[in-house]
Design an enzyme around this catalytic site. Sequence first.
Site, mmCIF file in Angstrom:
data_model
loop_
_atom_site.group_PDB
_atom_site.id
_atom_site.type_symbol
_atom_site.label_atom_id
_atom_site.label_comp_id
_atom_site.label_asym_id
_atom_site.label_seq_id
_atom_site.Cartn_x
_atom_site.Cartn_y
_atom_site.Cartn_z
ATOM 1 N N GLY A 131 -0.524 -14.012 -34.369
ATOM 2 C CA GLY A 131 0.697 -14.730 -34.728
ATOM 3 C C GLY A 131 1.903 -13.815 -34.782
ATOM 4 O O GLY A 131 2.135 -13.134 -35.785
ATOM 5 N N SER A 139 11.574 -14.295 -27.990
ATOM 6 C CA SER A 139 11.756 -13.054 -27.226
ATOM 7 C C SER A 139 12.153 -11.889 -28.120
ATOM 8 O O SER A 139 11.960 -10.731 -27.761
ATOM 9 C CB SER A 139 12.836 -13.256 -26.152
ATOM 10 O OG SER A 139 12.413 -14.226 -25.221
ATOM 11 N N ASN A 242 0.848 -4.968 -24.579
ATOM 12 C CA ASN A 242 0.611 -4.216 -23.331
ATOM 13 C C ASN A 242 -0.755 -4.557 -22.748
ATOM 14 O O ASN A 242 -0.917 -4.679 -21.536
ATOM 15 C CB ASN A 242 0.624 -2.705 -23.583
ATOM 16 C CG ASN A 242 2.011 -2.195 -23.886
ATOM 17 O OD1 ASN A 242 2.996 -2.791 -23.478
ATOM 18 N ND2 ASN A 242 2.076 -1.091 -24.596
ATOM 19 N N ALA A 244 -2.679 -7.313 -23.272
ATOM 20 C CA ALA A 244 -2.805 -8.695 -22.798
ATOM 21 C C ALA A 244 -1.965 -8.924 -21.541
ATOM 22 O O ALA A 244 -2.380 -9.634 -20.621
ATOM 23 C CB ALA A 244 -2.401 -9.660 -23.903
ATOM 24 N N GLU A 365 3.857 -13.906 -23.518
ATOM 25 C CA GLU A 365 3.624 -12.455 -23.361
ATOM 26 C C GLU A 365 4.861 -11.750 -22.805
ATOM 27 O O GLU A 365 4.746 -10.788 -22.043
ATOM 28 C CB GLU A 365 2.448 -12.187 -22.414
ATOM 29 C CG GLU A 365 1.148 -12.805 -22.856
ATOM 30 C CD GLU A 365 0.382 -11.903 -23.796
ATOM 31 O OE1 GLU A 365 0.941 -10.874 -24.228
ATOM 32 O OE2 GLU A 365 -0.759 -12.244 -24.108
ATOM 33 N N HIS A 368 9.704 -14.004 -18.111
ATOM 34 C CA HIS A 368 10.060 -13.350 -16.838
ATOM 35 C C HIS A 368 11.355 -12.549 -16.996
ATOM 36 O O HIS A 368 11.469 -11.421 -16.509
ATOM 37 C CB HIS A 368 10.238 -14.469 -15.804
ATOM 38 C CG HIS A 368 10.221 -13.986 -14.389
ATOM 39 N ND1 HIS A 368 9.143 -13.318 -13.836
ATOM 40 C CD2 HIS A 368 11.147 -14.082 -13.390
ATOM 41 C CE1 HIS A 368 9.406 -13.024 -12.567
ATOM 42 N NE2 HIS A 368 10.606 -13.474 -12.282
#
Length: 386
Positions: A131, A139, A242, A244, A365, A368
């Site tokens: 979490g 972000s 990093n 994942a 993650e 983009h």
Amino acid sequence: MRPTDPLALDAQLSDEERLIRDTVRRYVRDRFLPRIAKHYEEGTFPDGVPGELGELGLLGMHLEGYGCAGASATAYGLTCMELEAGDSGLRSFCSVQGSLAMFAIHHWGSEAQKERWLPPMAAGKAIGCFGLTEPDAGSDPASMRTRARSDGDGWILDGQKMWITNGSIADVAVVWARTDEGKIAGFLVERGAEGFSAPVMHGKLSLRASVTSELILDGVRVGADARLPGASGLRGPLSCLNEARYGIVWGAAGAARACFEAALDYATTREQFGRKLGAFQLTQAKLAEMAVTVAQSNLLALHLGRLKDAGELLPEQVSFGKYHNVRGALEVARSARTVLGANGITLEYPVLRHANNLESVLTYEGTHEIHALVLGQALTGESAFS
Ligand code: TGC
Ligand code: FAD
């Protein structure tokens, strides 16, 4: 030339890597894919999958000890590729369990935390979630509002997390919160803790075969031993990301390959105007573009895997990989969709399911745009964030 391996990359893998890849590929083809359309339609994650992945030794497979397989980064990447060729939700489960929750405990946890959680998590008998994101901190996780107040010999946690994969099915949540001293720290919160709940988020049009949840922390009391002792500052969660993100570089290439294979198969069997679709130049141009993108993505993933195995992979190189391969996979999925015509929008074929999933993969993650800015910083030396 083999259509699905035009650059003969298979020859670059070791026998052991091929064995792991083929084992996971068989599992996905024989046991997972027959279930996916139903689960995607119903918006559920297949119950048995954690135990099945555990039996195959895939959960936290790149970690050493505590019941983990200690496999190479390349073998882990190949696994992510095959899982995501099945469905991004399947790779997501594996990423969150192994690269986020287990990695956080393995890298930043105490000996007692590792012994307690890692063996059952590796076996798929305990599930973890991670979490970090909040309603007002996506972000920019440094702006998180979740707080950890020191209270006697423990901590009181208050806050809300959002978009948390595996949240409602997790036995343990790795929760990132800001402490009284202003530092970001990680805490292990167990299912059933008083004041803690993890309601499912509904209404997703993407990554439907994956559990996505809120985490609500309302005065949750945890002991001092619930804090991850090694993690202090944003470096704690970002180091897990990093891992994942690296898996996503491979996974996206797997989703792209699955879409390309579906388009190639369709184009070489369906006829219109008395000819195979694949005989038309426009279709050949689409297939050529897809084949190039898939091969480039595979090559990049393998290169980053070799760098990671050599201990040389930089975070900005992971951003490079996610940026290139997720964008490429979306392009391949959308183009493959057109080759299948109306069939392309159904659950009978994988392409729109992958295309829809990849919209989440583009965002989670690190979006983009965030990866573009990480690359921009590495190229110019200027941070766009501060
Ligand atoms: P900044 O000032 O640059 O850095 C703060 C501290 O963190 C360190 N750091 C890293 N450490 C390890 N790996 C990285 N990639 C790192 N990037 C930065 C940095 O050295 C510093 O350490 P220290 O010790 O000097 O304090 O941080 P910033 O606030 O400017 O933010 C930078 C930015 C925007 C790149 C970062 O915040 C970011 O990556 N944002 C994106 C957030 C994100 O990716 N969230 C993902 C949530 S989890 C998820 O989506 C799971 S989906 C799973 C699934 O279903 O598959
Ligand atoms: P925002 O940060 O609000 O961004 C919105 C848009 O603005 C994006 O296009 C973004 O790129 C752009 N933007 C933001 N800042 C900038 C900037 N500085 N410059 C240019 N553009 C910018 N999180 C977890 O912690 N754990 C999980 O397990 C998890 N699982 C998820 C599962 C799914 C299915 C999804 C969709 C998300 C998941 N997330 C998880 C959350 C995910 O990490 C966030 O959605 C992501 O980090 C983006 O945050 P946001 O959605 O708040 O978008």
